[in-house]
Motif scaffolding. Structure first.
Motif, PDB file in Angstrom:
ATOM      1  N   ASP A   1       0.816  -1.226   0.000  1.00 10.55           N
ATOM      2  CA  ASP A   1       0.000   0.000   0.000  1.00 10.55           C
ATOM      3  C   ASP A   1       0.847   1.274   0.000  1.00 10.55           C
ATOM      4  O   ASP A   1       0.336   2.345   0.314  1.00 10.55           O
ATOM      5  CB  ASP A   1      -0.913   0.020   1.243  1.00 10.55           C
ATOM      6  CG  ASP A   1      -2.253  -0.644   0.979  1.00 10.55           C
ATOM      7  OD1 ASP A   1      -2.564  -0.928  -0.208  1.00 10.55           O
ATOM      8  OD2 ASP A   1      -2.994  -0.892   1.948  1.00 10.55           O
TER       9      ASP A   1
ATOM     10  N   HIS B   1      -3.766   3.664  -6.174  1.00 11.20           N
ATOM     11  CA  HIS B   1      -2.629   3.489  -5.259  1.00 11.20           C
ATOM     12  C   HIS B   1      -1.709   2.316  -5.635  1.00 11.20           C
ATOM     13  O   HIS B   1      -0.500   2.425  -5.443  1.00 11.20           O
ATOM     14  CB  HIS B   1      -3.074   3.426  -3.785  1.00 11.20           C
ATOM     15  CG  HIS B   1      -3.628   2.116  -3.326  1.00 11.20           C
ATOM     16  ND1 HIS B   1      -4.960   1.795  -3.375  1.00 11.20           N
ATOM     17  CD2 HIS B   1      -3.026   1.017  -2.801  1.00 11.20           C
ATOM     18  CE1 HIS B   1      -5.145   0.577  -2.900  1.00 11.20           C
ATOM     19  NE2 HIS B   1      -3.997   0.083  -2.549  1.00 11.20           N
TER      20      HIS B   1
ATOM     21  N   HIS C   1      -2.614  -6.355  -6.227  1.00 10.09           N
ATOM     22  CA  HIS C   1      -3.144  -6.916  -4.975  1.00 10.09           C
ATOM     23  C   HIS C   1      -4.620  -6.623  -4.743  1.00 10.09           C
ATOM     24  O   HIS C   1      -5.206  -7.123  -3.785  1.00 10.09           O
ATOM     25  CB  HIS C   1      -2.283  -6.493  -3.761  1.00 10.09           C
ATOM     26  CG  HIS C   1      -2.473  -5.072  -3.312  1.00 10.09           C
ATOM     27  ND1 HIS C   1      -1.774  -4.024  -3.853  1.00 10.09           N
ATOM     28  CD2 HIS C   1      -3.267  -4.527  -2.358  1.00 10.09           C
ATOM     29  CE1 HIS C   1      -2.120  -2.896  -3.254  1.00 10.09           C
ATOM     30  NE2 HIS C   1      -3.043  -3.176  -2.341  1.00 10.09           N
ATOM     31  N   HIS C   2      -5.238  -5.817  -5.610  1.00  9.00           N
ATOM     32  CA  HIS C   2      -6.698  -5.596  -5.480  1.00  9.00           C
ATOM     33  C   HIS C   2      -7.479  -6.298  -6.591  1.00  9.00           C
ATOM     34  O   HIS C   2      -8.675  -6.036  -6.752  1.00  9.00           O
ATOM     35  CB  HIS C   2      -7.016  -4.099  -5.460  1.00  9.00           C
ATOM     36  CG  HIS C   2      -6.749  -3.479  -4.124  1.00  9.00           C
ATOM     37  ND1 HIS C   2      -7.594  -3.636  -3.042  1.00  9.00           N
ATOM     38  CD2 HIS C   2      -5.707  -2.734  -3.677  1.00  9.00           C
ATOM     39  CE1 HIS C   2      -7.093  -3.005  -1.991  1.00  9.00           C
ATOM     40  NE2 HIS C   2      -5.934  -2.449  -2.352  1.00  9.00           N
TER      41      HIS C   2
END
Ligand SMILES: [Fe+2]
Length: 402
Positions: free
Chosen positions: A193, A221, A246-247
């Motif tokens: 993140d 992000h 990662h999303h």
């Protein structure tokens, strides 16, 4: 690769692997003394003794597979074979994991501050931190699961990055990733993140629902994170890919690419599991933490949407139904803290009874729920997870002493 074969197929030169003792309960005709089979006579003797199956190490079976295919193979095989792993005693391992957590937190702060100030990241410090987290997972993975919930730090920005690294590494170790892979996975967890430092902090910290425009900015992000890290030429490609993806979600409903399972790398899928578990079980400005077992239940309900069904099942098995660090209530009404999981017995961890039913401290007593109760003692079982509330600090003290 480890394979179960019939004793009829066992040959001299094959290496028998050691397995957890729980396997013997399920497979009484399993030969599991580790070592290389020396002769045909030895095979004949084992047959005579009634053994019918054996787990052997098949060398080189992974040759020709890409890294991604090999990781998929590890995940597919993991459920069938819980290999035996020597672990350091819990309380002793907790003391060193505590030290690692503290220095990892400082490293996370430095990484974020460097990013905010536009300074190049201290790559070696990040590798060293990820490597120390991997050491903790190898010594005793429950210590990381425990500290991710009980550490005294409470600044979500930093705790979340270290917790995601820790949980991801614990899962990676569980499925049998190599040390090199685990270090990269830890790096990806620590920095997944980082791109949020490039987003307006009023959006990042907004305690209410984001507007469509704000959400569109927030969704950038992962790309911002990769852009920040590109200046560090040493960062492995699979770390950057895990940060970028990662999303993404199993069913294609994620971002940035709307990729489906087959196109999302294993590193990104694992970071996603660890990210959501830690987000659910952490206190946020807009809601209280969800208890670990409830969070895992919620995540199981998200199978085939966010997560691969096999992977979320393995994730739950890895952490245990009652993860280390949970406060639980027993059938006697007393309360206990979960110290260590019992591999293969997710409902029966090793616990320390610390409070009576009125939540008054009692003399601490260690119980292995997988063992039969002593004569005259009640058979204990866990009824539910409880909110540790003000006892949180007290729980941690029970983790570092024998
Ligand atoms: Fe994220």
């Amino acid at each position: 690769m480890i394979r179960k074969i019939s004793i009829d197929d066992l040959k001299p030169g094959m290496e028998v692997v050691k397995l957890s003792s729980e396997m013997w309960e399920h497979m009484p005709h399993l030969y599991a003394r580790p070592g290389v089979i020396q002769s045909q006579e030895q095979v004949a003797r084992l047959k005579e003794e009634g053994y019918r199956q054996v787990f052997v190490q098949i060398p080189g079976e992974n040759k020709g597979l890409t890294d991604e295919q090999r990781l998929d193979q590890l995940i597919a095989d993991r459920d069938a074979i819980p290999p035996y792993k020597e672990r350091e005693p819990f309380a002793r391992a907790m003391r060193s994991t505590n030290v690692t957590y503290e220095s990892a937190m400082s490293c996370a702060m430095r990484i974020v501050n460097d990013a905010k100030l536009g300074r190049k990241m201290d790559y070696q410090a990040a590798v060293d931190t990820a490597s120390a987290i991997v050491d903790c997972a190898i010594r005793n993975p429950d210590t990381l699961v425990c500290l991710s919930k009980l550490s005294a730090f409470d600044d979500y920005t930093y705790t979340h990055s270290i917790n995601v690294a820790a949980i991801a590494v614990v899962f990676g170790e569980y499925i049998g990733m190599t040390r090199e892979e685990l270090v990269d996975l830890g790096m990806a967890g620590m920095m997944h993140d980082l791109g949020k430092t490039s987003v307006d902090q009023r959006i990042v910290n907004k305690p209410a629902k984001l507007t469509a425009d704000e959400f569109a900015e927030m969704r950038k992000h992962p790309a911002y994170g990769v852009a920040l890290l590109k200046a560090s030429r040493d960062i492995p490609q699979r770390v950057l890919e895990a940060i970028r993806l990662h999303h993404e979600k199993y069913n294609g409903s994620g971002y940035p690419g709307g990729l489906t399972r087959k196109d999302i790398p294993a590193f990104a899928r694992i970071i996603c599991l660890a990210d959501i578990y830690d987000a659910l079980t952490s206190n946020r400005c807009y809601r209280d933490a969800i208890l670990p077992n409830k969070a895992l239940g919620i995540m199981y309900g998200m199978r085939e949407q966010e997560f691969d069904p096999l992977e979320i099942q393995l994730f739950i098995k890895c952490l245990g139904i009652f993860p280390s660090g949970s406060l639980v209530q027993l059938n006697t009404g007393d309360y206990a803290v979960v110290r260590e999981s019992n591999p293969g017995k997710p409902l029966s961890p090793r616990i320390r009874v610390i409070l009576n039913k009125s939540m008054h401290p009692v003399r601490a007593r260690d119980v292995d729920l997988a063992q039969a109760a002593e004569p005259g003692e009640p058979a204990l079982e866990i009824i539910e997870c409880a909110d540790p509330g003000v006892y949180k600090k007290n729980l941690l003290s029970h983790m570092t002493v024998n």
